[in-house]
Design a protein around this motif. Structure first.
Motif, PDB file in Angstrom:
ATOM      1  N   LEU A 134       0.830  -1.211   0.000  1.00  0.00           N
ATOM      2  CA  LEU A 134       0.000   0.000   0.000  1.00  0.00           C
ATOM      3  C   LEU A 134       0.866   1.262   0.000  1.00  0.00           C
ATOM      4  N   LEU A 135       1.861   1.308   0.885  1.00  0.00           N
ATOM      5  CA  LEU A 135       2.681   2.517   1.020  1.00  0.00           C
ATOM      6  C   LEU A 135       3.575   2.745  -0.198  1.00  0.00           C
ATOM      7  N   LEU A 146       1.406   3.902  -3.093  1.00  0.00           N
ATOM      8  CA  LEU A 146       1.073   5.327  -3.028  1.00  0.00           C
ATOM      9  C   LEU A 146       2.169   6.162  -3.681  1.00  0.00           C
ATOM     10  N   GLY A 166      -3.068   1.808  -2.496  1.00  0.00           N
ATOM     11  CA  GLY A 166      -1.994   2.798  -2.546  1.00  0.00           C
ATOM     12  C   GLY A 166      -1.917   3.487  -3.893  1.00  0.00           C
ATOM     13  N   GLY A 193       5.852   8.194   3.237  1.00  0.00           N
ATOM     14  CA  GLY A 193       5.350   6.842   2.987  1.00  0.00           C
ATOM     15  C   GLY A 193       6.483   5.827   2.896  1.00  0.00           C
TER      16      GLY A 193
END
Length: 402
Positions: free
Chosen positions: A221-222, A225, A352, A380
Motif C-alpha cells: 500500500l505505502l 502510493l 496505494g 510513505g
C-alpha cells in the motif's frame, strides 16, 4: 518428469502484467495534452488514476479468489480483452466523464493479473525457478511504462492522444491471441506446502492468512502510493518545473521503466538466492526515500541531474518492491491459496495506487507546488522501512525467514 514451461509462457506472463497498466501509463505520458484538450485541472487528471486503482482495489480480493477457481484461459481473456475495452472507451472520450468510465473499466483487468500469473507460476514452474520467473514477469509492468513513455507521446504527435489510445487497444488484442496459443494445459507440478503454511487448514476451510501477508499488503500500500504518485505526475513535473518538452517528459518516464525492468529481474534473483524478504524490503524502502528526496531537490533547485537521479532510484527501488512482496507471499501460504493471498496484497497495492495520484493532485491544486507531494511520498517510504523491520522481527519470532 513434468516438462518445464517454455520461454513463450514467460513472455505471455510478462505481457499479462504489462498490458493492464497501458491506459494509465498512456494517460500519464500525454497528460499535458489531455489536460489542455479536455480543459481539466491537475486534480481531475489525478482522479483518473485514482479511479483505475480504486476499481482495482475494490475488485482485487474477489478476483483473487476467482482466480483459484476459473481456468487460466478465462483469466487471460479478462486481462487482455478487459484492457482493450478500456482503451477503446478512452479513445472515444470527448468528455472527461467518458475518460473516467474508461478508467473504471481498466481496474479489474489489472487486479487479476497478479493472482493469475502467480497461480500459473506456482503450478507450472519448479520451486527453485519461481523467484526468477516472478522477477521477469513483474518487469512487464515497467516494460509497459517504457513502451507507453515512448509510444504514446510519439503517436500522439501523429494522430493525437485518442488515436494513440486506439492503437494501443489493437496491441492488447494481438497479445491476447498470442497468449491463448501459448498458455499451457493445466498440468500442475507437485510442490511441497511451504513450511510457514504447514498445519494450516485445507484451502476450503482456511480463513485467516499469516500475519506476514498483511504486513506485505501494508508495505505494498505505502509503496503503491509513492509509486503511482510519481508515475502519474512525473511527466507533468518535468514539463512544469524543469522546462522539459512533452517528448522528453515521456522519455523520463521511459527511463524509469527501463531501470525498473532491470531492477525487478535483479531483486527476483536475490530472492532466488535465499535472501530474506524483510532485508530486501528495508533496502528498497531506504533507496526509495533517497529517490523521493532527489525529486524534491530537483524541483527546488531546478537541477535536471537530480531529476535523473531520482528517476533512476525510483526505478531501481520502488518499481522492484512487488517482486519481493509477491515472492514472499508464495513462501508463507500454500499453493491452493496463492491466488487469494495475492489478491489481499494486490488490494493493498491498488489502494496505494489509488491514493497516491489523488493526494498528489489535491496537494498540487491547493498549493501550486509539487513540494508537499514529494514530502508525502517520502514519509510513505519511511513508513515502509519501519514495516519491513516489523516483518523481520515477526519472522525471527516465528522462526521463518521473511
Amino acid at each position: 518428469m513434468t516438462k518445464q514451461p517454455a520461454g513463450a509462457l514467460l513472455f505471455v506472463l510478462t505481457c499479462a502484467m504489462g498490458v493492464g497498466p497501458l491506459l494509465n501509463y498512456g494517460l500519464s505520458a500525454t497528460s499535458p495534452l489531455i489536460i489542455e484538450d479536455l480543459g481539466i485541472s491537475e486534480a481531475q487528471f489525478g482522479l483518473l488514476a485514482t479511479a483505475i486503482f480504486a476499481s482495482a482495489a475494490v475488485s482485487s480480493m474477489w478476483l483473487g479468489k476467482l482466480s483459484d477457481r476459473i481456468s487460466n484461459r478465462a483469466q487471460l481473456i479478462l486481462i487482455f480483452a478487459g484492457t482493450a475495452v478500456a482503451l477503446v472507451v478512452g479513445a472515444l472520450a470527448q468528455h472527461y466523464a467518458v475518460l473516467l468510465i474508461a478508467a473504471l473499466l481498466a481496474g479489474p483487468a489489472q487486479a487479476i493479473s497478479n493472482p493469475t500469473t502467480n497461480r500459473v507460476i506456482i503450478h507450472h514452474v519448479a520451486p527453485p525457478k519461481r523467484p526468477g520467473w516472478i522477477g521477469v514477469k513483474q518487469s512487464g509492468v515497467q516494460g509497459s511504462q517504457l513502451f507507453a513513455g515512448l509510444f504514446f507521446p510519439a503517436v500522439s504527435l501523429w494522430i493525437g492522444w485518442q488515436g494513440a489510445t486506439a492503437l494501443a487497444a489493437v496491441v492488447a488484442l494481438a497479445l491476447l491471441f498470442y497468449g491463448l496459443r501459448h498458455l499451457p494445459e493445466p498440468r500442475p507440478i507437485t510442490t511441497p506446502v511451504p513450511a510457514a503454511a504447514a498445519g494450516e487448514p485445507a484451502a476450503g476451510q482456511a480463513k485467516a492468512f499469516p500475519p506476514a501477508v498483511w504486513l506485505f499488503a501494508g508495505y505494498a500500500l505505502l509503496t503503491g502510493l509513492g509509486m503511482q504518485a510519481t508515475n502519474v505526475y512525473l511527466p507533468l513535473f518535468t514539463v512544469r518545473e524543469l522546462g522539459f518538452s512533452l517528448l522528453l517528459g515521456g522519455i523520463a518516464a521511459g527511463v524509469s521503466g527501463i531501470v525498473g525492468v532491470t531492477s525487478r529481474i535483479m531483486w527476483g534473483r536475490q530472492m532466488a538466492k535465499g535472501r530474506r524478504a524483510s532485508t530486501l524490503l528495508i533496502l528498497l524502502g531506504a533507496g526509495a526515500l533517497l529517490g523521493a528526496a532527489a525529486l524534491l531537490a530537483a524541483g527546488e533547485f531546478g537541477t535536471p541531474a537530480l531529476l535523473w537521479l531520482g528517476v533512476a532510484l525510483h526505478g531501481a527501488t520502488v518499481l522492484g518492491t512487488n517482486v519481493v512482496v509477491m515472492a514472499g507471499v508464495m513462501k508463507v501460504v500454500p499453493a491452493a491459496r496463492v491466488g487469494s493471498a495475492s489478491g489481499v496484497v494486490a488490494m493493498g497495492m491498488y489502494a496505494g495506487f489509488a491514493s497516491g495520484p489523488l493526494l498528489m493532485g489535491l496537494l498540487l491544486d491547493s498549493t501550486g507546488s509539487f513540494r508537499p507531494g514529494w514530502v508525502l511520498v517520502g514519509v510513505g517510504y519511511l513508513l515502509c522501512v519501519l514495516l519491513a523491520l516489523v516483518l523481520r522481527r515477526h519472522g525471527n519470532r516465528a522462526g521463518v525467514p521473511r
